[in-house]
Design a protein around this motif. Structure first.
Motif, PDB file in Angstrom:
ATOM      1  N   ALA A  24       0.868  -1.187   0.000  1.00 46.41           N
ATOM      2  CA  ALA A  24       0.000   0.000   0.000  1.00 46.41           C
ATOM      3  C   ALA A  24       0.900   1.230   0.000  1.00 46.41           C
ATOM      4  CB  ALA A  24      -0.936  -0.016   1.203  1.00 46.41           C
ATOM      5  N   ASP A  25       1.717   1.342  -1.016  1.00 45.97           N
ATOM      6  CA  ASP A  25       2.684   2.419  -1.264  1.00 45.97           C
ATOM      7  C   ASP A  25       3.956   2.312  -0.425  1.00 45.97           C
ATOM      8  OD1 ASP A  25       1.552   3.648  -3.382  1.00 45.97           O
ATOM      9  OD2 ASP A  25       0.984   5.498  -2.377  1.00 45.97           O
ATOM     10  N   ILE A  26       3.865   1.896   0.830  1.00 44.76           N
ATOM     11  CA  ILE A  26       5.057   1.808   1.664  1.00 44.76           C
ATOM     12  C   ILE A  26       6.037   0.802   1.050  1.00 44.76           C
ATOM     13  CG2 ILE A  26       5.944   1.224   3.956  1.00 44.76           C
ATOM     14  CD1 ILE A  26       4.254   3.816   3.810  1.00 44.76           C
ATOM     15  N   ALA A  28       7.271   0.748  -1.823  1.00 51.07           N
ATOM     16  CA  ALA A  28       7.022   0.445  -3.240  1.00 51.07           C
ATOM     17  C   ALA A  28       8.266   0.705  -4.098  1.00 51.07           C
ATOM     18  CB  ALA A  28       5.843   1.261  -3.754  1.00 51.07           C
ATOM     19  N   ASN A  44       0.650  -3.124  -5.946  1.00 51.68           N
ATOM     20  CA  ASN A  44       0.595  -1.941  -5.087  1.00 51.68           C
ATOM     21  C   ASN A  44      -0.784  -1.311  -5.235  1.00 51.68           C
ATOM     22  OD1 ASN A  44       0.993   0.366  -3.595  1.00 51.68           O
ATOM     23  ND2 ASN A  44       2.450   1.305  -5.000  1.00 51.68           N
ATOM     24  N   GLY A  46      -1.975   1.265  -3.628  1.00 56.71           N
ATOM     25  CA  GLY A  46      -2.059   2.646  -3.185  1.00 56.71           C
ATOM     26  C   GLY A  46      -2.342   2.717  -1.691  1.00 56.71           C
ATOM     27  N   ILE A  47      -2.666   3.908  -1.204  1.00 57.72           N
ATOM     28  CA  ILE A  47      -2.839   4.093   0.241  1.00 57.72           C
ATOM     29  C   ILE A  47      -4.224   3.587   0.643  1.00 57.72           C
ATOM     30  CG2 ILE A  47      -2.618   5.705   2.160  1.00 57.72           C
ATOM     31  CD1 ILE A  47      -1.032   7.524   0.321  1.00 57.72           C
ATOM     32  N   GLU A  49      -5.065   0.459   2.897  1.00 60.06           N
ATOM     33  CA  GLU A  49      -4.570  -0.699   3.650  1.00 60.06           C
ATOM     34  C   GLU A  49      -5.613  -1.802   3.792  1.00 60.06           C
ATOM     35  OE1 GLU A  49      -4.091   2.448   4.574  1.00 60.06           O
ATOM     36  OE2 GLU A  49      -1.910   2.691   4.536  1.00 60.06           O
ATOM     37  N   SER A  70       3.428  -3.137   5.367  1.00 64.01           N
ATOM     38  CA  SER A  70       3.246  -1.712   5.595  1.00 64.01           C
ATOM     39  C   SER A  70       3.776  -1.371   6.982  1.00 64.01           C
ATOM     40  CB  SER A  70       1.773  -1.307   5.480  1.00 64.01           C
ATOM     41  OG  SER A  70       1.647   0.112   5.530  1.00 64.01           O
TER      42      SER A  70
END
Length: 300
Positions: A24-26, A28, A44, A46-47, A49, A70
């Motif tokens: 979730a972006d973290i 990536a 991924n 995105g934000i 979770e 994450s």
């Protein structure tokens, strides 16, 4: 620890076509090369979770072995309902890998603090929890978790001990003070501080990087009348496990960890370690007071 996680996961994706990764972006950017090579198994979202966990549950239903990654508060606290429903209730499993631990990113404020994550995982059934104390412990723990078929949580931190310890998570005695000595159990990256704290005390010290399932057989073999838990997350998280394992014998328990009071401070991870009494001086004060009270209670 995070670097070792990225390297090991990248290798696993290349070695095992059953392995998938959901982000979730973290992190990536760190996984961009792996995503280029395995676009169908590195996702991924995105934000989002909650969606991240839901997607991992769907991948698991198809037979894949998803790794979900994450920051701890986003992975465990924010997505707890999806862990409960999209994994446990569906009868599928995944490997969760967090960064941030209890307060590694304290400078980012309360949103990035998660001392209660292991307590939340404890409400789910049959999970394995790994809390490595050194980057060198991460690759084997991650590989073993991915090779298994149950749900596992791997909790990474910027704090670590001076050296790694292998093993399967059974209690490992690193300092033996003799029969009937008080037993201190240190989990993951608090070991060095615990060893320094009791260096001049007659206390046996045992280490584990796997608080769940807790090594209750090892505990029963080592424990005398006094047991001290030092954990790098919410104080008392493993108290119920220890108490249940020793329910048939008299014992006293001191459970040290991150306090329940919200400090409402920023500072560094080292500051929070000191404020919660998890540095060597703080552990020494707590253990000393606990043992002194035990001696007074025994009339000695």
């Amino acid at each position: 620890m995070r670097d070792r996680f990225v390297d090991t996961t990248t290798a696993l994706l290349a070695e095992d076509p059953r392995t998938a990764l959901v982000l979730a972006d973290i992190s990536a950017a760190a996984f961009a090369p792996a995503a280029y090579r395995h676009p169908d198994r590195v996702l991924n979202v995105g934000i989002r979770e909650q969606l991240m966990v839901g997607v991992a549950g769907g991948l698991a239903l198809t037979g894949l072995r998803p790794i979900i990654h994450s920051y701890a508060p986003f992975l465990i606290e924010r997505a707890y309902e999806q862990l409960k429903l999209d994994l446990d209730h569906q009868g599928v499993s995944a490997v969760l890998v967090s960064v941030g631990a209890s307060y590694d990113r304290a400078a980012s404020g309360r949103t990035h603090l998660s001392p209660a994550d292991v307590s939340l995982i404890d409400t789910l059934h049959g999970w394995t929890v790994h809390v490595p104390g050194h980057p060198g412990e991460v690759p084997t723990l991650l590989r073993d978790a991915v090779a298994g078929d149950g749900s596992a949580y791997l909790r990474l931190s910027t704090l670590h001990n001076a050296r790694p310890y292998g093993g399967d998570g059974a209690l490992r005695v690193l300092r033996d003070a003799g029969p009937a000595a008080p037993l201190l159990v240190a989990v993951g990256p608090v070991l060095d501080a615990a060893l320094a704290a009791v260096a001049e005390l007659g206390v046996t010290v045992a280490y584990t990087h796997r608080p769940r399932p807790f090594d209750t057989a090892g505990l029963r073999a080592l424990a005398g009348e006094a047991v001290i838990l030092v954990e790098p997350y919410l104080a008392g998280t493993s108290a119920r496990v220890v108490s249940a394992a020793l329910a048939d014998r008299p014992h006293r328990l001191l459970a040290l960890g991150v306090g329940r009071d919200e400090l409402r401070r920023y500072g560094s991870a080292e500051d929070h370690t000191r404020w919660h009494g998890l540095d060597a001086a703080g552990v020494r004060r707590s253990v000393g007071g606990f043992l002194d009270a035990a001696l007074m209670g025994a009339g000695r």
